[in-house]
Design a protein around this motif. Structure first.
Motif, PDB file in Angstrom:
ATOM      1  N   ILE A 178      -1.406   6.162   3.137  1.00  0.00           N
ATOM      2  CA  ILE A 178      -2.174   7.294   2.607  1.00  0.00           C
ATOM      3  C   ILE A 178      -2.246   8.460   3.589  1.00  0.00           C
ATOM      4  N   ARG A 179      -2.195   8.190   4.876  1.00  0.00           N
ATOM      5  CA  ARG A 179      -2.304   9.262   5.870  1.00  0.00           C
ATOM      6  C   ARG A 179      -1.159  10.269   5.761  1.00  0.00           C
ATOM      7  N   ARG A 180       0.000   9.835   5.300  1.00  0.00           N
ATOM      8  CA  ARG A 180       1.144  10.749   5.201  1.00  0.00           C
ATOM      9  C   ARG A 180       0.940  11.830   4.142  1.00  0.00           C
ATOM     10  N   TYR A 181      -0.027  11.631   3.265  1.00  0.00           N
ATOM     11  CA  TYR A 181      -0.294  12.622   2.225  1.00  0.00           C
ATOM     12  C   TYR A 181      -1.303  13.689   2.649  1.00  0.00           C
ATOM     13  N   ILE A 232      -3.895   1.937   4.035  1.00  0.00           N
ATOM     14  CA  ILE A 232      -3.597   2.391   5.393  1.00  0.00           C
ATOM     15  C   ILE A 232      -2.272   1.876   5.942  1.00  0.00           C
ATOM     16  N   THR A 233      -1.683   0.875   5.298  1.00  0.00           N
ATOM     17  CA  THR A 233      -0.410   0.335   5.772  1.00  0.00           C
ATOM     18  C   THR A 233       0.731   1.235   5.323  1.00  0.00           C
ATOM     19  N   ILE A 234       1.580   1.568   6.262  1.00  0.00           N
ATOM     20  CA  ILE A 234       2.758   2.396   5.971  1.00  0.00           C
ATOM     21  C   ILE A 234       3.846   1.489   5.417  1.00  0.00           C
ATOM     22  N   PRO A 235       4.482   1.880   4.298  1.00  0.00           N
ATOM     23  CA  PRO A 235       5.576   1.051   3.774  1.00  0.00           C
ATOM     24  C   PRO A 235       6.605   0.776   4.873  1.00  0.00           C
ATOM     25  N   GLY A 236       6.993  -0.502   5.000  1.00  0.00           N
ATOM     26  CA  GLY A 236       7.937  -0.909   6.028  1.00  0.00           C
ATOM     27  C   GLY A 236       7.269  -1.525   7.251  1.00  0.00           C
TER      28      GLY A 236
END
Length: 135
Positions: free
Chosen positions: A58-61, A42-46
């Motif tokens: 994962i949500r961006r996919y 669930i953590t967005i890179p950055g």
């Protein structure tokens, strides 16, 4: 109960959970490893400033088409990211099953000499821990 030393951490279930004595509730061993992988999902890179490559986001996919190429991209992102988890010795298998309603990501890893499988289900922008089974 499986006797593995996979560490102890604070339990986060949407928010911190307290025990009857007021201490923060903790999780250990397989539950701790399962939660650590979930946090990477669930953590967005950055988002983690001192670890810019941490996280899959994962949500961006979820709004992408259900194509083989997108499934492979997710599987590769998951594998690269969870290999940074020091408790994981090897990734045995990652399988992404994707349709219009959900994505299910099955991860089989070797942690401290034992094969462990986790199944995470992604539903409408929410990442849910779906099932934990041991091999």
């Amino acid at each position: 109960m499986i006797d593995l030393d996979l560490g102890t951490d604070v339990k986060i279930d949407g928010d911190y959970t307290r025990t009857a004595t007021g201490d923060l509730q903790t999780i250990t061993d397989l539950e701790n490893l399962k939660e650590a992988i979930y946090r990477r999902f669930i953590t967005i890179p950055g988002e983690v400033i001192h670890r810019p490559d941490y996280g899959i986001g994962i949500r961006r996919y979820l709004n992408r088409p259900c194509t083989d190429a997108n499934q492979v991209e997710i599987e590769n992102a998951v594998k690269l990211n969870i290999m940074d988890e020091p408790r994981i010795e090897a990734v045995n298998r990652i399988k992404c099953i994707w349709n219009q309603e959900y994505a299910s990501i099955v991860i089989s890893v070797k942690a401290f000499g034992r094969n462990v499988e986790f199944d995470y289900r992604v539903v409408r922008l929410l990442v849910l821990l779906y099932q934990l089974s041991n091999n």
